[in-house]
Design a protein around this motif. Sequence first.
Motif, PDB file in Angstrom:
ATOM      1  N   VAL A   1       0.855  -1.188   0.000  1.00 38.69           N
ATOM      2  CA  VAL A   1       0.000   0.000   0.000  1.00 38.69           C
ATOM      3  C   VAL A   1       0.894   1.243   0.000  1.00 38.69           C
ATOM      4  O   VAL A   1       1.863   1.314   0.764  1.00 38.69           O
ATOM      5  CB  VAL A   1      -0.927   0.017   1.240  1.00 38.69           C
ATOM      6  CG1 VAL A   1      -1.703   1.329   1.301  1.00 38.69           C
ATOM      7  CG2 VAL A   1      -1.884  -1.162   1.218  1.00 38.69           C
ATOM      8  N   HIS A   2       0.546   2.184  -0.852  1.00 38.33           N
ATOM      9  CA  HIS A   2       1.246   3.470  -0.909  1.00 38.33           C
ATOM     10  C   HIS A   2       0.211   4.585  -0.829  1.00 38.33           C
ATOM     11  O   HIS A   2      -0.947   4.414  -1.237  1.00 38.33           O
ATOM     12  CB  HIS A   2       2.028   3.625  -2.216  1.00 38.33           C
ATOM     13  CG  HIS A   2       3.212   2.736  -2.326  1.00 38.33           C
ATOM     14  ND1 HIS A   2       4.408   3.013  -1.714  1.00 38.33           N
ATOM     15  CD2 HIS A   2       3.382   1.561  -2.979  1.00 38.33           C
ATOM     16  CE1 HIS A   2       5.267   2.056  -1.983  1.00 38.33           C
ATOM     17  NE2 HIS A   2       4.665   1.158  -2.744  1.00 38.33           N
TER      18      HIS A   2
ATOM     19  N   LEU B   1      -4.000  12.837 -10.793  1.00 34.25           N
ATOM     20  CA  LEU B   1      -2.678  12.923 -11.403  1.00 34.25           C
ATOM     21  C   LEU B   1      -1.706  12.988 -10.228  1.00 34.25           C
ATOM     22  O   LEU B   1      -1.453  14.062  -9.675  1.00 34.25           O
ATOM     23  CB  LEU B   1      -2.537  14.159 -12.279  1.00 34.25           C
ATOM     24  CG  LEU B   1      -3.508  14.282 -13.447  1.00 34.25           C
ATOM     25  CD1 LEU B   1      -3.205  15.522 -14.261  1.00 34.25           C
ATOM     26  CD2 LEU B   1      -3.455  13.054 -14.324  1.00 34.25           C
ATOM     27  N   ALA B   2      -1.205  11.832  -9.832  1.00 35.40           N
ATOM     28  CA  ALA B   2      -0.339  11.756  -8.656  1.00 35.40           C
ATOM     29  C   ALA B   2       1.027  12.341  -8.962  1.00 35.40           C
ATOM     30  O   ALA B   2       1.640  12.011  -9.977  1.00 35.40           O
ATOM     31  CB  ALA B   2      -0.214  10.313  -8.192  1.00 35.40           C
ATOM     32  N   TYR B   3       1.485  13.222  -8.064  1.00 29.02           N
ATOM     33  CA  TYR B   3       2.834  13.781  -8.165  1.00 29.02           C
ATOM     34  C   TYR B   3       3.680  13.422  -6.947  1.00 29.02           C
ATOM     35  O   TYR B   3       4.856  13.742  -6.896  1.00 29.02           O
ATOM     36  CB  TYR B   3       2.803  15.297  -8.379  1.00 29.02           C
ATOM     37  CG  TYR B   3       1.913  16.066  -7.428  1.00 29.02           C
ATOM     38  CD1 TYR B   3       2.289  16.298  -6.109  1.00 29.02           C
ATOM     39  CD2 TYR B   3       0.696  16.579  -7.856  1.00 29.02           C
ATOM     40  CE1 TYR B   3       1.475  17.005  -5.243  1.00 29.02           C
ATOM     41  CE2 TYR B   3      -0.122  17.288  -7.005  1.00 29.02           C
ATOM     42  CZ  TYR B   3       0.278  17.504  -5.696  1.00 29.02           C
ATOM     43  OH  TYR B   3      -0.539  18.213  -4.833  1.00 29.02           O
ATOM     44  N   GLU B   4       3.057  12.737  -5.971  1.00 26.93           N
ATOM     45  CA  GLU B   4       3.800  12.265  -4.800  1.00 26.93           C
ATOM     46  C   GLU B   4       3.397  10.831  -4.484  1.00 26.93           C
ATOM     47  O   GLU B   4       2.249  10.430  -4.696  1.00 26.93           O
ATOM     48  CB  GLU B   4       3.493  13.106  -3.562  1.00 26.93           C
ATOM     49  CG  GLU B   4       4.093  14.467  -3.573  1.00 26.93           C
ATOM     50  CD  GLU B   4       3.832  15.250  -2.279  1.00 26.93           C
ATOM     51  OE1 GLU B   4       3.218  14.694  -1.337  1.00 26.93           O
ATOM     52  OE2 GLU B   4       4.238  16.409  -2.230  1.00 26.93           O
ATOM     53  N   ILE B   5       4.347  10.089  -3.977  1.00 24.82           N
ATOM     54  CA  ILE B   5       4.103   8.765  -3.438  1.00 24.82           C
ATOM     55  C   ILE B   5       4.732   8.737  -2.045  1.00 24.82           C
ATOM     56  O   ILE B   5       5.913   9.086  -1.883  1.00 24.82           O
ATOM     57  CB  ILE B   5       4.662   7.649  -4.356  1.00 24.82           C
ATOM     58  CG1 ILE B   5       4.298   6.263  -3.831  1.00 24.82           C
ATOM     59  CG2 ILE B   5       6.151   7.783  -4.575  1.00 24.82           C
ATOM     60  CD1 ILE B   5       4.579   5.132  -4.813  1.00 24.82           C
TER      61      ILE B   5
ATOM     62  N   ILE C   1       7.505  11.711  -7.095  1.00 25.09           N
ATOM     63  CA  ILE C   1       7.680  10.417  -7.759  1.00 25.09           C
ATOM     64  C   ILE C   1       8.808  10.553  -8.783  1.00 25.09           C
ATOM     65  O   ILE C   1       8.685  11.295  -9.755  1.00 25.09           O
ATOM     66  CB  ILE C   1       6.390   9.958  -8.471  1.00 25.09           C
ATOM     67  CG1 ILE C   1       5.195   9.974  -7.518  1.00 25.09           C
ATOM     68  CG2 ILE C   1       6.588   8.555  -9.064  1.00 25.09           C
ATOM     69  CD1 ILE C   1       3.861   9.697  -8.197  1.00 25.09           C
ATOM     70  N   PRO C   2       9.911   9.831  -8.568  1.00 18.62           N
ATOM     71  CA  PRO C   2      11.012   9.927  -9.531  1.00 18.62           C
ATOM     72  C   PRO C   2      10.646   9.258 -10.858  1.00 18.62           C
ATOM     73  O   PRO C   2       9.800   8.362 -10.916  1.00 18.62           O
ATOM     74  CB  PRO C   2      12.168   9.175  -8.860  1.00 18.62           C
ATOM     75  CG  PRO C   2      11.626   8.512  -7.659  1.00 18.62           C
ATOM     76  CD  PRO C   2      10.224   8.970  -7.440  1.00 18.62           C
TER      77      PRO C   2
ATOM     78  N   PRO D   1       7.298  11.742 -13.355  1.00 16.75           N
ATOM     79  CA  PRO D   1       6.842  12.518 -12.194  1.00 16.75           C
ATOM     80  C   PRO D   1       5.327  12.570 -12.021  1.00 16.75           C
ATOM     81  O   PRO D   1       4.849  12.920 -10.963  1.00 16.75           O
ATOM     82  CB  PRO D   1       7.410  13.913 -12.440  1.00 16.75           C
ATOM     83  CG  PRO D   1       7.543  14.011 -13.920  1.00 16.75           C
ATOM     84  CD  PRO D   1       7.813  12.615 -14.415  1.00 16.75           C
ATOM     85  N   LEU D   2       4.560  12.175 -13.057  1.00 21.76           N
ATOM     86  CA  LEU D   2       3.096  12.156 -12.924  1.00 21.76           C
ATOM     87  C   LEU D   2       2.576  10.768 -13.292  1.00 21.76           C
ATOM     88  O   LEU D   2       3.005  10.182 -14.284  1.00 21.76           O
ATOM     89  CB  LEU D   2       2.440  13.205 -13.835  1.00 21.76           C
ATOM     90  CG  LEU D   2       2.782  14.659 -13.554  1.00 21.76           C
ATOM     91  CD1 LEU D   2       2.119  15.561 -14.599  1.00 21.76           C
ATOM     92  CD2 LEU D   2       2.361  15.058 -12.161  1.00 21.76           C
ATOM     93  N   TRP D   3       1.624  10.300 -12.487  1.00 17.76           N
ATOM     94  CA  TRP D   3       1.072   8.958 -12.686  1.00 17.76           C
ATOM     95  C   TRP D   3      -0.432   9.033 -12.453  1.00 17.76           C
ATOM     96  O   TRP D   3      -0.879   9.527 -11.422  1.00 17.76           O
ATOM     97  CB  TRP D   3       1.723   8.006 -11.692  1.00 17.76           C
ATOM     98  CG  TRP D   3       1.427   6.553 -11.836  1.00 17.76           C
ATOM     99  CD1 TRP D   3       0.588   5.950 -12.723  1.00 17.76           C
ATOM    100  CD2 TRP D   3       1.987   5.497 -11.036  1.00 17.76           C
ATOM    101  NE1 TRP D   3       0.592   4.598 -12.529  1.00 17.76           N
ATOM    102  CE2 TRP D   3       1.447   4.286 -11.500  1.00 17.76           C
ATOM    103  CE3 TRP D   3       2.880   5.471  -9.971  1.00 17.76           C
ATOM    104  CZ2 TRP D   3       1.770   3.066 -10.936  1.00 17.76           C
ATOM    105  CZ3 TRP D   3       3.208   4.255  -9.420  1.00 17.76           C
ATOM    106  CH2 TRP D   3       2.658   3.059  -9.905  1.00 17.76           C
ATOM    107  N   VAL D   4      -1.221   8.547 -13.400  1.00 18.63           N
ATOM    108  CA  VAL D   4      -2.679   8.514 -13.256  1.00 18.63           C
ATOM    109  C   VAL D   4      -3.026   7.347 -12.326  1.00 18.63           C
ATOM    110  O   VAL D   4      -2.752   6.189 -12.647  1.00 18.63           O
ATOM    111  CB  VAL D   4      -3.389   8.355 -14.623  1.00 18.63           C
ATOM    112  CG1 VAL D   4      -4.889   8.204 -14.429  1.00 18.63           C
ATOM    113  CG2 VAL D   4      -3.079   9.555 -15.520  1.00 18.63           C
ATOM    114  N   ILE D   5      -3.606   7.681 -11.176  1.00 13.70           N
ATOM    115  CA  ILE D   5      -3.891   6.689 -10.135  1.00 13.70           C
ATOM    116  C   ILE D   5      -5.378   6.689  -9.789  1.00 13.70           C
ATOM    117  O   ILE D   5      -5.991   7.750  -9.634  1.00 13.70           O
ATOM    118  CB  ILE D   5      -3.068   6.983  -8.856  1.00 13.70           C
ATOM    119  CG1 ILE D   5      -1.579   6.787  -9.112  1.00 13.70           C
ATOM    120  CG2 ILE D   5      -3.540   6.147  -7.674  1.00 13.70           C
ATOM    121  CD1 ILE D   5      -1.140   5.350  -9.297  1.00 13.70           C
TER     122      ILE D   5
END
Length: 173
Positions: free
Chosen positions: A78-79, A124-128, A133-134, A140-144
């Motif tokens: 889980v993140h 649009l996730a920019y942090e984990i 997010i490297p 740096p962006l991930w659709v979650i």
Amino acid sequence: MALYRHSLVVLFFCLVLPLTTASWADDVMAAPAGRILLTVSGEISVSNVDGTAQFDLEMLRDFSALDISTTTIWTDRVHMFTGVPLALLLEGLGSSGSTLRAQAINDYAVDIPVASITKEAPILAYEIDGAAIPRRKKGPLWVIYPYDDNTDFRSELIYSRSIWQLDRITVLD
């Protein structure tokens, strides 16, 4: 009588002109000061660079953030993902299209119907886990999506829309 009409005209311009100027000003946003992470083009009414909306990290952080705590099929536990709700971003840009073409740094592209987007999903996730997010970890962006919250989000279709290293969105009719 002439003074009364003159006063009404002045009052009209004092009240109406700022409203029209404010709505015109809302169609233009500030240009990014940092590294551009996302460019949105197509059917949008708010832009900042040549008819597109370009965002650096600070500009994305200016939106109300949403946290999603979930597992993914690409990670081992889980993140906590933090990012901009896609619906909020589209609303802020005055989007009028029915489909989003989301593209990654490597040119992988997927279409996301606007009708499938809700206030809560996707983001649009920019942090984990509280850190940026490297690129090596799908940033740096991930659709979650909140995969753990709803079985509808655990499908091949939704997984295919969970594009990482996102850098472009085109809003299509």
